[in-house]
Write a protein that holds these residues in place. Sequence first.
Motif, PDB file in Angstrom:
ATOM      1  N   VAL A  21     -24.036  14.736   9.403  1.00  0.00           N
ATOM      2  CA  VAL A  21     -22.609  14.854   9.095  1.00  0.00           C
ATOM      3  C   VAL A  21     -21.798  14.317  10.273  1.00  0.00           C
ATOM      4  O   VAL A  21     -21.945  14.804  11.399  1.00  0.00           O
ATOM      5  CB  VAL A  21     -22.234  16.324   8.808  1.00  0.00           C
ATOM      6  N   TYR A  22     -20.944  13.324  10.015  1.00  0.00           N
ATOM      7  CA  TYR A  22     -20.166  12.743  11.115  1.00  0.00           C
ATOM      8  C   TYR A  22     -18.685  12.540  10.784  1.00  0.00           C
ATOM      9  O   TYR A  22     -17.903  12.148  11.651  1.00  0.00           O
ATOM     10  CB  TYR A  22     -20.784  11.409  11.559  1.00  0.00           C
ATOM     11  N   ILE A  23     -18.277  12.814   9.565  1.00  0.00           N
ATOM     12  CA  ILE A  23     -16.867  12.687   9.206  1.00  0.00           C
ATOM     13  C   ILE A  23     -16.235  14.070   9.187  1.00  0.00           C
ATOM     14  O   ILE A  23     -16.544  14.894   8.320  1.00  0.00           O
ATOM     15  CB  ILE A  23     -16.688  12.000   7.840  1.00  0.00           C
ATOM     16  N   THR A  24     -15.384  14.338  10.180  1.00  0.00           N
ATOM     17  CA  THR A  24     -14.709  15.636  10.308  1.00  0.00           C
ATOM     18  C   THR A  24     -15.729  16.762  10.140  1.00  0.00           C
ATOM     19  O   THR A  24     -15.663  17.558   9.208  1.00  0.00           O
ATOM     20  CB  THR A  24     -13.561  15.759   9.289  1.00  0.00           C
ATOM     21  N   ALA A  25     -16.637  16.821  11.066  1.00  0.00           N
ATOM     22  CA  ALA A  25     -17.814  17.675  10.912  1.00  0.00           C
ATOM     23  C   ALA A  25     -17.584  19.140  11.266  1.00  0.00           C
ATOM     24  O   ALA A  25     -18.248  20.014  10.711  1.00  0.00           O
ATOM     25  CB  ALA A  25     -18.959  17.128  11.770  1.00  0.00           C
ATOM     26  N   THR A  26     -16.662  19.422  12.193  1.00  0.00           N
ATOM     27  CA  THR A  26     -16.475  20.791  12.666  1.00  0.00           C
ATOM     28  C   THR A  26     -14.996  21.130  12.792  1.00  0.00           C
ATOM     29  O   THR A  26     -14.124  20.279  12.595  1.00  0.00           O
ATOM     30  CB  THR A  26     -17.138  21.013  14.045  1.00  0.00           C
ATOM     31  N   ARG A  27     -14.734  22.360  13.187  1.00  0.00           N
ATOM     32  CA  ARG A  27     -13.360  22.806  13.368  1.00  0.00           C
ATOM     33  C   ARG A  27     -12.661  22.050  14.495  1.00  0.00           C
ATOM     34  O   ARG A  27     -11.439  21.893  14.490  1.00  0.00           O
ATOM     35  CB  ARG A  27     -13.326  24.312  13.660  1.00  0.00           C
ATOM     36  N   THR A  28     -13.432  21.568  15.450  1.00  0.00           N
ATOM     37  CA  THR A  28     -12.858  20.767  16.535  1.00  0.00           C
ATOM     38  C   THR A  28     -12.137  19.550  15.982  1.00  0.00           C
ATOM     39  O   THR A  28     -10.983  19.260  16.353  1.00  0.00           O
ATOM     40  CB  THR A  28     -13.959  20.312  17.515  1.00  0.00           C
ATOM     41  N   GLU A  29     -12.792  18.828  15.083  1.00  0.00           N
ATOM     42  CA  GLU A  29     -12.178  17.641  14.477  1.00  0.00           C
ATOM     43  C   GLU A  29     -11.007  18.029  13.570  1.00  0.00           C
ATOM     44  O   GLU A  29      -9.982  17.341  13.546  1.00  0.00           O
ATOM     45  CB  GLU A  29     -13.215  16.846  13.682  1.00  0.00           C
ATOM     46  N   ALA A  78       0.844  -1.201   0.000  1.00  0.00           N
ATOM     47  CA  ALA A  78       0.000   0.000   0.000  1.00  0.00           C
ATOM     48  C   ALA A  78       0.874   1.244   0.000  1.00  0.00           C
ATOM     49  O   ALA A  78       1.960   1.263   0.568  1.00  0.00           O
ATOM     50  CB  ALA A  78      -0.915   0.008   1.227  1.00  0.00           C
ATOM     51  N   LYS A  79       0.366   2.299  -0.623  1.00  0.00           N
ATOM     52  CA  LYS A  79       1.139   3.530  -0.732  1.00  0.00           C
ATOM     53  C   LYS A  79       0.539   4.685   0.079  1.00  0.00           C
ATOM     54  O   LYS A  79       1.018   5.812   0.006  1.00  0.00           O
ATOM     55  CB  LYS A  79       1.256   3.942  -2.207  1.00  0.00           C
ATOM     56  N   GLY A  80      -0.503   4.385   0.832  1.00  0.00           N
ATOM     57  CA  GLY A  80      -1.115   5.394   1.686  1.00  0.00           C
ATOM     58  C   GLY A  80      -2.065   4.728   2.658  1.00  0.00           C
ATOM     59  O   GLY A  80      -2.452   3.569   2.476  1.00  0.00           O
ATOM     60  N   ILE A  81      -2.447   5.469   3.712  1.00  0.00           N
ATOM     61  CA  ILE A  81      -3.340   4.951   4.742  1.00  0.00           C
ATOM     62  C   ILE A  81      -4.457   5.966   4.980  1.00  0.00           C
ATOM     63  O   ILE A  81      -4.229   7.177   4.923  1.00  0.00           O
ATOM     64  CB  ILE A  81      -2.590   4.728   6.078  1.00  0.00           C
ATOM     65  N   ARG A  82      -5.659   5.482   5.229  1.00  0.00           N
ATOM     66  CA  ARG A  82      -6.754   6.327   5.702  1.00  0.00           C
ATOM     67  C   ARG A  82      -7.078   5.857   7.114  1.00  0.00           C
ATOM     68  O   ARG A  82      -7.228   4.646   7.350  1.00  0.00           O
ATOM     69  CB  ARG A  82      -7.981   6.226   4.792  1.00  0.00           C
ATOM     70  N   ALA A  83      -7.172   6.800   8.067  1.00  0.00           N
ATOM     71  CA  ALA A  83      -7.347   6.419   9.466  1.00  0.00           C
ATOM     72  C   ALA A  83      -8.242   7.401  10.196  1.00  0.00           C
ATOM     73  O   ALA A  83      -8.362   8.570   9.813  1.00  0.00           O
ATOM     74  CB  ALA A  83      -5.992   6.322  10.159  1.00  0.00           C
ATOM     75  N   ASN A  84      -8.857   6.901  11.267  1.00  0.00           N
ATOM     76  CA  ASN A  84      -9.830   7.661  12.037  1.00  0.00           C
ATOM     77  C   ASN A  84      -9.295   7.955  13.442  1.00  0.00           C
ATOM     78  O   ASN A  84      -8.930   7.032  14.165  1.00  0.00           O
ATOM     79  CB  ASN A  84     -11.133   6.851  12.130  1.00  0.00           C
ATOM     80  N   SER A  85      -9.227   9.215  13.795  1.00  0.00           N
ATOM     81  CA  SER A  85      -8.885   9.739  15.128  1.00  0.00           C
ATOM     82  C   SER A  85      -7.409  10.137  15.222  1.00  0.00           C
ATOM     83  O   SER A  85      -6.525   9.510  14.618  1.00  0.00           O
ATOM     84  CB  SER A  85      -9.221   8.769  16.255  1.00  0.00           C
ATOM     85  N   LYS A  86      -7.200  11.171  15.999  1.00  0.00           N
ATOM     86  CA  LYS A  86      -5.848  11.669  16.256  1.00  0.00           C
ATOM     87  C   LYS A  86      -4.975  10.572  16.857  1.00  0.00           C
ATOM     88  O   LYS A  86      -3.799  10.420  16.490  1.00  0.00           O
ATOM     89  CB  LYS A  86      -5.919  12.879  17.190  1.00  0.00           C
ATOM     90  N   GLU A  87      -5.555   9.792  17.763  1.00  0.00           N
ATOM     91  CA  GLU A  87      -4.783   8.759  18.457  1.00  0.00           C
ATOM     92  C   GLU A  87      -4.310   7.672  17.499  1.00  0.00           C
ATOM     93  O   GLU A  87      -3.133   7.270  17.526  1.00  0.00           O
ATOM     94  CB  GLU A  87      -5.629   8.141  19.579  1.00  0.00           C
ATOM     95  N   ASP A  88      -5.216   7.200  16.645  1.00  0.00           N
ATOM     96  CA  ASP A  88      -4.833   6.159  15.688  1.00  0.00           C
ATOM     97  C   ASP A  88      -3.790   6.670  14.705  1.00  0.00           C
ATOM     98  O   ASP A  88      -2.813   5.984  14.388  1.00  0.00           O
ATOM     99  CB  ASP A  88      -6.061   5.669  14.915  1.00  0.00           C
ATOM    100  N   ILE A 101      -9.281  11.330   9.312  1.00  0.00           N
ATOM    101  CA  ILE A 101     -10.660  11.726   9.586  1.00  0.00           C
ATOM    102  C   ILE A 101     -10.915  11.585  11.078  1.00  0.00           C
ATOM    103  O   ILE A 101     -10.171  10.900  11.787  1.00  0.00           O
ATOM    104  CB  ILE A 101     -11.689  10.862   8.815  1.00  0.00           C
ATOM    105  N   VAL A 102     -11.963  12.246  11.538  1.00  0.00           N
ATOM    106  CA  VAL A 102     -12.483  12.002  12.883  1.00  0.00           C
ATOM    107  C   VAL A 102     -13.983  11.790  12.754  1.00  0.00           C
ATOM    108  O   VAL A 102     -14.700  12.665  12.266  1.00  0.00           O
ATOM    109  CB  VAL A 102     -12.205  13.171  13.847  1.00  0.00           C
ATOM    110  N   LYS A 103     -14.436  10.618  13.169  1.00  0.00           N
ATOM    111  CA  LYS A 103     -15.862  10.315  13.128  1.00  0.00           C
ATOM    112  C   LYS A 103     -16.493  10.678  14.470  1.00  0.00           C
ATOM    113  O   LYS A 103     -16.072  10.175  15.513  1.00  0.00           O
ATOM    114  CB  LYS A 103     -16.092   8.831  12.820  1.00  0.00           C
ATOM    115  N   ARG A 104     -17.485  11.560  14.411  1.00  0.00           N
ATOM    116  CA  ARG A 104     -18.140  12.004  15.650  1.00  0.00           C
ATOM    117  C   ARG A 104     -19.564  12.434  15.317  1.00  0.00           C
ATOM    118  O   ARG A 104     -19.778  13.185  14.368  1.00  0.00           O
ATOM    119  CB  ARG A 104     -17.351  13.143  16.276  1.00  0.00           C
ATOM    120  N   ASN A 105     -20.512  11.938  16.077  1.00  0.00           N
ATOM    121  CA  ASN A 105     -21.918  12.266  15.844  1.00  0.00           C
ATOM    122  C   ASN A 105     -22.318  13.555  16.553  1.00  0.00           C
ATOM    123  O   ASN A 105     -21.896  13.798  17.690  1.00  0.00           O
ATOM    124  CB  ASN A 105     -22.814  11.122  16.318  1.00  0.00           C
TER     125      ASN A 105
END
Length: 228
Positions: A72-80, A37-47, A62-66
């Motif tokens: 909208v739950y994928i990187t929905a706001t400036r917080t994410e 693989a030549k790239g990764i997609r991942a969820n959350s700052k920690e991961d 990305i950051v998934k948050r409801n």
Amino acid sequence: MHLPSDLIVSCQALEDEPLHSSFIMSKLALAAFQGGAKGIRANSKEDISAIKQEVSLPVIGIVKRNYPGSDVYITATRTEVDELLASGCEVIAMDATLAARPAESLQELVQYVRQTAPNVELMADIATVEEAIHADQLGFDYIGTTLHGYTADTTGKKVYNNDFAFLKEVLEAVTAPVIAEGNIATPDMLKRVFELGVYAAVVGGAITRPRDITRTFVNELKNSRTTS
């Protein structure tokens, strides 16, 4: 461009999945890297931070948050967005559908990233051709078919239906590089999307979700027994 024109592997596990762990995601990313693989997609700052310690591949973060009252739950706001900027990911992906947003508008988020971190690229996760065109007009670096089939007006649809007819429409409608994402389950499907002209492709569940992969085998076995 930060992303290569190649295979990107999504390494994600939500809280209800057995592999939910930043350590495990980092090892999945390492396995993907060793597999080519030549790239990764991942969820959350920690991961993402854990993955960055294992591999040097570019990461779509990305950051998934409801949020109440919004689909909208994928990187929905400036917080994410701020969490992702702190993670060191090269690309930030965000929901670029036309659904009501919980806070800032999509245009405001794009402008915020451009002003705050001009070296970070942006990927638009879209579900319709109209959304792809809108994202292109906003200046996203990449447009992904990620949410096709997962929004209220596209429920049940698949990116691969009718020989990737939706993907073909998106490719014709935008000038930004297109990333195929969503139910690309086999090497043949991966080969096909590149033949059609995508810049890159994200494969997730077919590689990094063993529970779901196991279910496909079990279901096939059940079906064969009921029809025999």
